[in-house]
Design a protein around this motif. Structure first.
Motif, PDB file in Angstrom:
ATOM      1  N   HIS A  47       0.924  11.651  -8.703  1.00 23.21           N
ATOM      2  CA  HIS A  47      -0.003  11.986  -9.786  1.00 23.21           C
ATOM      3  C   HIS A  47      -1.282  12.629  -9.247  1.00 23.21           C
ATOM      4  O   HIS A  47      -2.297  12.685  -9.978  1.00 23.21           O
ATOM      5  N   HIS A  48      -1.241  13.112  -7.985  1.00 21.43           N
ATOM      6  CA  HIS A  48      -2.346  13.866  -7.390  1.00 21.43           C
ATOM      7  C   HIS A  48      -3.652  13.068  -7.399  1.00 21.43           C
ATOM      8  O   HIS A  48      -4.719  13.584  -7.775  1.00 21.43           O
ATOM      9  N   LEU A  49      -3.567  11.814  -6.978  1.00 24.37           N
ATOM     10  CA  LEU A  49      -4.750  10.954  -6.888  1.00 24.37           C
ATOM     11  C   LEU A  49      -5.168  10.813  -5.430  1.00 24.37           C
ATOM     12  O   LEU A  49      -4.351  10.957  -4.517  1.00 24.37           O
ATOM     13  N   PRO A  50      -6.443  10.520  -5.152  1.00 18.97           N
ATOM     14  CA  PRO A  50      -6.883  10.327  -3.761  1.00 18.97           C
ATOM     15  C   PRO A  50      -6.150   9.147  -3.108  1.00 18.97           C
ATOM     16  O   PRO A  50      -5.814   8.159  -3.771  1.00 18.97           O
ATOM     17  N   LEU A  51      -5.954   9.251  -1.787  1.00 18.79           N
ATOM     18  CA  LEU A  51      -5.241   8.207  -1.035  1.00 18.79           C
ATOM     19  C   LEU A  51      -6.166   7.367  -0.169  1.00 18.79           C
ATOM     20  O   LEU A  51      -5.711   6.388   0.456  1.00 18.79           O
ATOM     21  N   SER A  52      -7.427   7.713  -0.070  1.00 17.07           N
ATOM     22  CA  SER A  52      -8.340   7.012   0.826  1.00 17.07           C
ATOM     23  C   SER A  52      -8.782   5.687   0.216  1.00 17.07           C
ATOM     24  O   SER A  52      -8.579   5.422  -0.977  1.00 17.07           O
ATOM     25  N   GLY A  53      -9.396   4.851   1.089  1.00 14.06           N
ATOM     26  CA  GLY A  53      -9.926   3.579   0.625  1.00 14.06           C
ATOM     27  C   GLY A  53      -9.023   2.406   0.937  1.00 14.06           C
ATOM     28  O   GLY A  53      -7.921   2.552   1.484  1.00 14.06           O
ATOM     29  N   LYS A  54      -9.494   1.216   0.567  1.00 16.03           N
ATOM     30  CA  LYS A  54      -8.731  -0.001   0.784  1.00 16.03           C
ATOM     31  C   LYS A  54      -7.674  -0.172  -0.291  1.00 16.03           C
ATOM     32  O   LYS A  54      -7.560   0.623  -1.228  1.00 16.03           O
ATOM     33  N   LYS A  55      -6.911  -1.239  -0.144  1.00 15.69           N
ATOM     34  CA  LYS A  55      -5.811  -1.473  -1.092  1.00 15.69           C
ATOM     35  C   LYS A  55      -6.346  -1.694  -2.502  1.00 15.69           C
ATOM     36  O   LYS A  55      -5.755  -1.202  -3.487  1.00 15.69           O
ATOM     37  N   ASP A  56      -7.454  -2.415  -2.635  1.00 13.24           N
ATOM     38  CA  ASP A  56      -8.018  -2.664  -3.964  1.00 13.24           C
ATOM     39  C   ASP A  56      -8.455  -1.358  -4.629  1.00 13.24           C
ATOM     40  O   ASP A  56      -8.283  -1.190  -5.857  1.00 13.24           O
ATOM     41  N   ASP A  57      -8.989  -0.420  -3.828  1.00 17.30           N
ATOM     42  CA  ASP A  57      -9.393   0.873  -4.400  1.00 17.30           C
ATOM     43  C   ASP A  57      -8.183   1.665  -4.876  1.00 17.30           C
ATOM     44  O   ASP A  57      -8.210   2.279  -5.958  1.00 17.30           O
ATOM     45  N   VAL A  63       0.823  -1.209   0.000  1.00 16.33           N
ATOM     46  CA  VAL A  63       0.000   0.000   0.000  1.00 16.33           C
ATOM     47  C   VAL A  63       0.859   1.261   0.000  1.00 16.33           C
ATOM     48  O   VAL A  63       0.548   2.226  -0.723  1.00 16.33           O
ATOM     49  N   PRO A  64       1.935   1.360   0.783  1.00 12.23           N
ATOM     50  CA  PRO A  64       2.758   2.577   0.726  1.00 12.23           C
ATOM     51  C   PRO A  64       3.317   2.859  -0.663  1.00 12.23           C
ATOM     52  O   PRO A  64       3.402   4.026  -1.082  1.00 12.23           O
ATOM     53  N   ILE A  65       3.707   1.807  -1.426  1.00 11.17           N
ATOM     54  CA  ILE A  65       4.233   2.020  -2.784  1.00 11.17           C
ATOM     55  C   ILE A  65       3.147   2.542  -3.707  1.00 11.17           C
ATOM     56  O   ILE A  65       3.372   3.468  -4.515  1.00 11.17           O
ATOM     57  N   LEU A  66       1.950   1.972  -3.590  1.00 14.39           N
ATOM     58  CA  LEU A  66       0.842   2.456  -4.422  1.00 14.39           C
ATOM     59  C   LEU A  66       0.477   3.892  -4.085  1.00 14.39           C
ATOM     60  O   LEU A  66       0.155   4.697  -4.974  1.00 14.39           O
ATOM     61  N   LYS A  67       0.523   4.241  -2.782  1.00 16.53           N
ATOM     62  CA  LYS A  67       0.172   5.606  -2.391  1.00 16.53           C
ATOM     63  C   LYS A  67       1.236   6.608  -2.831  1.00 16.53           C
ATOM     64  O   LYS A  67       0.902   7.784  -3.082  1.00 16.53           O
ATOM     65  N   GLU A  68       2.486   6.191  -2.927  1.00 15.16           N
ATOM     66  CA  GLU A  68       3.517   7.091  -3.444  1.00 15.16           C
ATOM     67  C   GLU A  68       3.233   7.465  -4.893  1.00 15.16           C
ATOM     68  O   GLU A  68       3.407   8.615  -5.311  1.00 15.16           O
ATOM     69  N   PHE A  69       2.774   6.488  -5.673  1.00 16.83           N
ATOM     70  CA  PHE A  69       2.395   6.779  -7.051  1.00 16.83           C
ATOM     71  C   PHE A  69       1.207   7.738  -7.100  1.00 16.83           C
ATOM     72  O   PHE A  69       1.163   8.658  -7.929  1.00 16.83           O
TER      73      PHE A  69
END
Length: 569
Positions: free
Chosen positions: A534-544, A524-530
């Motif tokens: 790219h200014h995307l929302p960080l909320s939600g579960k890992k699948d989101d 999840v931390p790697i996905l949230k860094e991306f």
């Protein structure tokens, strides 16, 4: 049997001799623990002696060593007299021995032991012996004229115990204090030490003219963690707490006369004076037990017993209550009935429906000594709204199962039935309470805290041994639960990748090679860094989060494809 009781331990027949302070030490008598409230260190000392079998500090004397019982009783008497607080307690001596004749046939030693025992009796010291019987066919000698029979009769004899011929009235001690092994000895001592927790009395009203007097005895004493004590940080002295009430609007201190009981009834606050509340409580019913009728014992279900029961023992506060109660118990047991009563402990308690389950008097099979008294177990019955009524499906008829399924079910039940010696049947310690008291013990003994074992965790090795039977059960009922197996779930669970793509080219390569499945393996931390980049929302579960990354990479891949098409043109 109480939190403030003083206890001491004196060993006789030891190689070493020891007496506390300035008291006289006698040969082969060792005072292991003086009279005091049992502390953590003294309990730990006894546990270490029993576990490690280390008896070197006092040793074991030879069988022919001259150990005089008169010296033992004399030292016990000095221990009682040397304590300054012993006057506030009831003094008792629990003597445990397997020696039939400590005097070894010496008349003088026997005479001195009788005198010391009589002195203890005159000092109001209760003497309770427990004898360990030798292996069969041998028996412990308690016949007329034996050492212990003569001593016990001497202690039990009173000044007015004389028959018409002027001879002492014989005392029938029987063999109620003989134990065949250590387990029976522990059980008898526990029974002797168990204090009846009678916390009150009540009346059982059978009719307008028939009333029985009963004592309320707690069968089980609730145990909970002790509450913390507030002490001064500077002196360590215990602080006293005072409770006061303040007016929320004015901040003034309120007295009891300034406060009223209030209830919210239909959105309106109703106030009641203290005398009005007492009148309401008095109208709820009379205090005591009032018989409503009898029901069959089969009407009492296990789920009716929602709390610990209270034992009702007849007393002679009202003449004839014991005799009438015993007759009532016998009749109820003969007809298999229970009594339904209304019960109120006092005027401040609410009324409740209770069931009285009769209990007959139980005697030891060999000694005819009373083991359990007769009386009633009072079980509080739940009200109608306290009993759950789940909407369960109808049971499947037995005809719908074939022989293979029934046999597989029987095998599974037998295989998974816990043995009687299992700790899950005898009782599992509460993990939180066990950990709490282990830490308290380490602090009291000033030792490093020992790790505690959680006995509530299932034994996986024992469950794995039943795989053959469980496999037969699954095949008989066509159950495929491989996806639910913890082994398969652990093996098939996708492991998160720890190597993070560094550049956008790495992300695109990962996207084109693995797609959404490759992205789901990232943490999840790697996905949230991306997403941050790219200014995307960080909320939600890992699948989101992974879906947002997938959509963004799909958009970037489309843009790169469009640019490549323009360049080729």
């Amino acid at each position: 049997s109480g939190d403030q009781d003083l206890m001491g331990l004196v060993l006789f027949g030891t190689e070493q001799a020891k007496a506390p302070g300035e008291l006289q030490a006698f040969p082969h008598i060792y005072v292991l623990q003086e009279l005091d409230v049992p502390s953590a260190s003294t309990i730990f000392e006894l546990q270490q002696i029993l576990r490690k079998k280390e008896f070197g500090s006092f040793g074991h004397a030879d069988h022919h060593a001259p150990v005089e019982l008169s010296h033992v009783l004399w030292l016990v008497s000095m221990l009682f007299n040397s304590s300054s607080t012993i006057k506030r307690y009831r003094r008792r001596v629990l003597l445990i021995t397997n020696d039939e004749d400590p005097s070894r046939g010496h008349v003088d030693k026997r005479k001195h032991a009788m005198m010391r025992a009589k002195d203890l009796k005159e000092s109001h010291v209760l003497f309770e012996p427990f004898f360990i019987a030798p292996p069969p066919p041998a028996t412990f000698n308690l016949l007329e004229g034996s050492f212990w029979k003569s001593l016990l009769v001497e202690i039990a004899r009173r000044a007015d115990d004389t028959a018409d011929d002027g001879q002492p009235e014989p005392v029938d001690w029987g063999v109620g204090c003989i134990c065949k092994d250590a387990n029976e000895l522990t059980s008898r001592i526990s029974r002797a030490q168990h204090r009846k927790r009678a916390y009150g009395s009540t009346d059982l009203q059978l009719s307008s003219s028939q009333i029985l007097s009963l004592k309320l005895v707690k069968v089980i004493k609730p145990f909970s963690k002790p509450s913390g004590i507030k002490v001064s940080a500077k002196t360590g002295n215990t602080l006293k707490s005072e409770k006061s009430y303040m007016c929320k609007a004015h901040g003034a201190l309120l007295q009891s006369s300034d406060m009223y009981k209030a209830f919210d009834f239909g959105g309106k606050i109703l106030y009641f004076e203290p005398y009005e509340i007492k009148e309401f409580c008095a109208e709820l019913g009379k205090v005591g037990l009032h018989l409503l009728g009898f029901k069959g014992v089969e009407r009492l279900k296990p789920y009716h017993n929602t709390g610990s029961s209270i034992f009702l023992e007849p007393s002679e506060d009202r003449a004839g209550s014991v005799c009438a109660a015993e007759a009532l118990v016998r009749a109820m047991l003969l007809k298999q009935k229970i009594a339904i009563c209304a019960f109120r402990r006092n005027l401040s308690s609410a009324a409740a429906l209770v069931a009285l389950l009769p209990q007959a008097r139980e005697l030891e099979p060999n000694t005819q000594v009373q083991r359990m008294p007769f009386g009633f177990h009072m079980i509080s019955l739940p009200w109608a709204n306290e009993v759950r009524k789940p909407d369960l499906p109808a049971p499947i008829p037995m005809e719908d199962f074939d022989d293979q399924q029934l046999e597989a079910t029987r095998m599974l039940t037998r295989q998974l039935t816990l043995p009687e010696t299992s700790p899950f049947v005898r009782g599992v310690p509460n993990p939180a309470t066990h950990k709490f008291f282990a830490q308290m013990q380490s602090i009291a003994l000033q030792q490093a805290r020992q790790p505690t074992k959680d006995e509530s965790i299932p034994n996986c090795e024992w469950l794995d041994a039943t795989s053959t039977v469980t496999g037969s059960f699954r095949s008989a009922f066509n159950i495929d639960d491989e996806e639910l197996s913890y082994d398969n779930r652990a093996a098939k669970r996708p492991k998160a990748s720890s190597s993070a793509p560094q550049t956008q080219a790495d992300w695109m390569e990962l996207f084109t090679s693995g797609g959404h499945e490759a992205l789901s393996k990232l943490t999840v931390p790697i996905l949230k860094e991306f997403c941050k980049a790219h200014h995307l929302p960080l909320s939600g579960k890992k699948d989101d989060v992974a879906l947002r990354v997938f959509n963004k990479l799909t958009e970037l891949a489309a843009e790169e494809g469009a640019r490549a098409a323009q360049v080729s043109l």
